[in-house]
Design an enzyme around this catalytic site. Sequence first.
Site, short mmCIF file in Angstrom:
data_model
loop_
_atom_site.label_atom_id
_atom_site.label_comp_id
_atom_site.label_asym_id
_atom_site.label_seq_id
_atom_site.Cartn_x
_atom_site.Cartn_y
_atom_site.Cartn_z
CB VAL A 90 11.02 10.92 1.02
CG1 VAL A 90 11.90 10.02 1.75
CG2 VAL A 90 11.30 10.61 -0.53
CE1 TYR A 113 9.22 8.11 -17.99
CE2 TYR A 113 10.98 9.89 -17.82
CZ TYR A 113 9.69 9.09 -17.29
OH TYR A 113 9.01 9.65 -16.09
N GLY A 119 0.91 -1.18 0.17
CA GLY A 119 -0.02 0.19 -0.19
C GLY A 119 0.96 1.28 -0.03
CB THR A 147 11.67 9.07 -13.74
OG1 THR A 147 12.83 8.20 -12.92
CG2 THR A 147 12.21 9.97 -14.57
CE LYS A 164 10.02 18.18 -10.44
NZ LYS A 164 10.30 16.95 -10.15
CB VAL A 200 2.48 -11.32 2.49
CG1 VAL A 200 2.75 -12.88 2.02
CG2 VAL A 200 0.86 -11.26 2.11
C1 FAD Z 1 15.27 8.22 -1.50
C2 FAD Z 1 14.14 8.17 -2.59
C3 FAD Z 1 13.59 9.59 -3.14
C4 FAD Z 1 12.61 9.30 -4.02
N1 FAD Z 1 11.85 10.43 -4.74
C5 FAD Z 1 11.05 10.35 -5.65
C6 FAD Z 1 10.72 11.42 -6.06
O1 FAD Z 1 10.99 12.30 -5.99
N2 FAD Z 1 9.80 11.18 -7.15
C7 FAD Z 1 9.02 9.74 -7.70
O2 FAD Z 1 8.32 9.81 -8.52
N3 FAD Z 1 9.55 8.89 -6.87
C8 FAD Z 1 10.71 9.03 -5.80
N4 FAD Z 1 10.90 7.88 -5.28
C9 FAD Z 1 10.44 6.71 -5.32
C10 FAD Z 1 8.93 6.36 -4.89
O3 FAD Z 1 9.12 6.52 -3.35
C11 FAD Z 1 8.64 5.11 -5.12
O4 FAD Z 1 8.56 4.85 -6.50
C12 FAD Z 1 7.07 5.17 -4.59
O5 FAD Z 1 6.85 5.57 -3.41
C13 FAD Z 1 6.47 3.56 -4.74
O6 FAD Z 1 7.02 2.81 -3.81
P1 FAD Z 1 6.43 1.63 -3.65
O7 FAD Z 1 5.02 1.71 -3.49
O8 FAD Z 1 6.83 0.69 -4.81
O9 FAD Z 1 6.91 0.84 -2.30
P2 FAD Z 1 6.62 1.28 -0.80
O10 FAD Z 1 6.47 2.66 -0.62
O11 FAD Z 1 8.11 0.84 -0.20
O12 FAD Z 1 5.46 0.57 -0.25
C14 FAD Z 1 5.61 -1.02 -0.09
C15 FAD Z 1 4.34 -1.46 0.40
O13 FAD Z 1 4.36 -2.85 0.61
C16 FAD Z 1 4.13 -3.44 1.82
N5 FAD Z 1 4.75 -4.66 2.16
C17 FAD Z 1 5.92 -4.90 1.77
N6 FAD Z 1 6.26 -6.44 2.25
C18 FAD Z 1 4.85 -6.70 2.61
C19 FAD Z 1 4.56 -7.83 3.12
N7 FAD Z 1 5.23 -9.03 3.44
N8 FAD Z 1 3.33 -8.29 3.36
C20 FAD Z 1 2.11 -7.19 3.37
N9 FAD Z 1 2.69 -5.90 2.79
C21 FAD Z 1 3.74 -5.68 2.60
C22 FAD Z 1 4.49 -2.15 2.79
O14 FAD Z 1 3.47 -2.44 3.98
C23 FAD Z 1 4.12 -0.95 1.78
O15 FAD Z 1 2.74 -0.70 2.16
C24 FAD Z 1 11.98 8.02 -4.16
C25 FAD Z 1 12.61 6.64 -3.67
C26 FAD Z 1 13.68 6.87 -2.64
C27 FAD Z 1 14.11 5.62 -2.17
#
Ligand code: FAD
Length: 502
Positions: free
Chosen positions: A48, A442, A13, A345, A79, A186
Site C-alpha cells: 500500500v 526497539y 518479490g 515497523t 517523514k 510454487v
Molecule cells: C494494511 C497494511 C499496512 C501496512 N503499512 C506499513 C507501513 O506503513 N510501513 C511498514 O513498514 N510496513 C507496513 N506494512 C507491512 C508491509 O506491507 C510489509 O511488511 C511489506 O510490504 C513486506 O511484505 P512481504 O514482502 O513480506 O509480503 P507481500 O508483499 O505479500 O509479498 C509476497 C510475495 O510472495 C509471492 N508469493 C506468494 N506465494 C507465492 C508462491 N506460491 N509462489 C511464488 N511466489 C509467491 C507474491 O507473488 C509476492 O511477490 C503494512 C501492511 C499492511 C497489511
Amino acid sequence: MNRDIKNIVILGGGTAGWITANLMAVKWEGQGFNITLVESPNIGIIGVGEGSTPPLKHFFDEIGVDETEWMKECDATYKVGITFPDWSTKPGFKAYFHPFFSELDQFTIPAFLHNNLLRRKGVDLEGHPNPFFLAWELAEQRLAPVAPPNFPFEISYGYHFDSGLLGRYLQKVAEGRGVKYKQATVIDVVLDEEGFIDYLKTDQADMIKGDFFVDSTGFSSQLLQRALEVPFISFEDTLFNDSAVVLPTDPEENPTPQTISTALKYGWVWKIPLTSRFSNGYVYSSKYVNDDDAETEMREHLGLLDSDVESRRLKFKIGRVREHWVKNCLAVGLSQGFVEPLEATAIAMVQLTVFRFIEFFNNGDHTDKYRGEFNDFVSARFDAVKDYIVCHYRINSRTDTDYWIDNGTNERITRSLREILTSWKAGNDIIDELKRQNLDTYFPDTSWNCLLAGKGMYPMQEQLRPGNELAHKYKMEEIEKFLKSCALNFPSHKDQLAKLRH
Ligand SMILES: Cc1cc2nc3c(=O)[nH]c(=O)nc-3n(C[C@H](O)[C@H](O)[C@H](O)COP(=O)(O)OP(=O)(O)OC[C@H]3O[C@@H](n4cnc5c(N)ncnc54)[C@H](O)[C@@H]3O)c2cc1C
C-alpha cells in the site's frame, strides 16, 4: 545444518524479498553465492502507500543508493514522525506527535523528562511532548528534514513511498548486482529425509533447487509455516485489528512530512503523503464492525461518501512465528510476523532480520551454530514492538464504542507492559524500568515517554499545583525560540521534493 551453502532461493518479490536480495547481494559480494528470487506473476504483493522509520535510510546507505536516486521513482516524501489525533479524550492531549529523534534533541529532552516527571507528581508544567522536539517544528512548518552540509547535528528521518514502485526499483538494483529473477508460482515444497527443503515445484512443471531458502511469501508463508510447519503465535488477544480498507485522495503540493494516524470508532486511519496521492487506510477489527460499515465510516471521514473512487480491502493476521530460521529456511517479512501498521515497523523488522541473519550466519562460518540466539533476538524485538503498540490501545481514553472500551480495559497485556504503566503512574522515572524489562530495545525510552505523556497520562488539571521556581527551571519560550531558530536551516518540503525531480 553443516552443509555447503552456495545457492540461495528467495521466494517472494514483495518489499521483504527485494530488501533481502539486495542486502545479501551486497554483503556477500564476491563470496560465490548464487541468489535467485522467484515470484509468482499471479499473486500480488501487499504493498500500500507506506511509511518507514529511520533505518530505511541505513538500508539504502548499505546498498549504495542515494535518496536523490530512488525517492523520485517511488513517489516518496519525507517523514519526521507520526501524529495521533483522537486517541485520547483528555483536555489538551487530543493529539500528540511521535517524533523521529535527532542529535539536537539532547538539548531539549532533559526539559521534557523533567517536566513530565514533575507533572506526574502534580506540578503544573508543560507535559505535552510536541513543543520539545525539532521534528515537530519541521512537521508544523512543513519543512524537509534535510539539513545543509555544514549543519553540525545528525537529523534522523524516514520516508513515505509507494511500496509497489519501491519493489520494482529494488528489483532493478538487485538484478544489477547479479541477483537472478524468475517468475513462477510454487505449488509444492519437497523436503529431504532430514526435513530440510530440497526443492520447490512450480506451475511451470520445473523444480527449483537450492541450499538455503528465504520465505518472503507474505501472510501465506509457503515455506516456513506451511511446509516446515513452524507454529504462529497470534497476538489477537491484545491487538484486535485484522482488516484494512485503503482509499487514495488527491495529493498536496506541500504536504506535512508526517503520517497522521487518526482514531475512528473501530480502529484508526493512516494518512500518508506521496507525491502522486495521499494513501489512506482504515485499520479496524472485524470483530467489532463489518467491512461495509467500516468503509462507510472511512469514506465519511475522508469526505468521499458520494465518490466512486475504488477501495481496496485487506485482511491480515497479527503475531509472529515461534522461530524465524528453521533448518535451511529463513522467514522474512509478513511470513515471519506482523505487529500491525500503527508505528510502521514492518520494513524495519525486515532489515533487522536480514542484517542479523547475515551477521550470525557469518559468525558461525556459514552454519546454523547461532540459530538459537538469532531466533531469540528477533522474537524479542517483535515482542518489544508489540508491547509499545499495545500500550497505544491500552491507554486510550475513548468510551464511544466497545472496541475502545475493551482495548482500554484489556487485562491480557503482558507483565512487562503492566509494570511500565504502574511505574509511570507511581511517578517514577521509567527509563530504568524499560531497561530492566528490555523494552527499550526497539523503541527508545524517549518514545515511551512521548507515548505516555502525549496521551495525557497525568493527574487531572484541577489536581495540579503551581510548583516552585526549581520546578520551572526550563523556560518554554526559550525552547520554542531555540527550535524555531534551528528550523531556519531546513528547506520547505515542497522545494526539496521539487529538487529531487530535477
Ligand atoms: C494494511 C497494511 C499496512 C501496512 N503499512 C506499513 C507501513 O506503513 N510501513 C511498514 O513498514 N510496513 C507496513 N506494512 C507491512 C508491509 O506491507 C510489509 O511488511 C511489506 O510490504 C513486506 O511484505 P512481504 O514482502 O513480506 O509480503 P507481500 O508483499 O505479500 O509479498 C509476497 C510475495 O510472495 C509471492 N508469493 C506468494 N506465494 C507465492 C508462491 N506460491 N509462489 C511464488 N511466489 C509467491 C507474491 O507473488 C509476492 O511477490 C503494512 C501492511 C499492511 C497489511
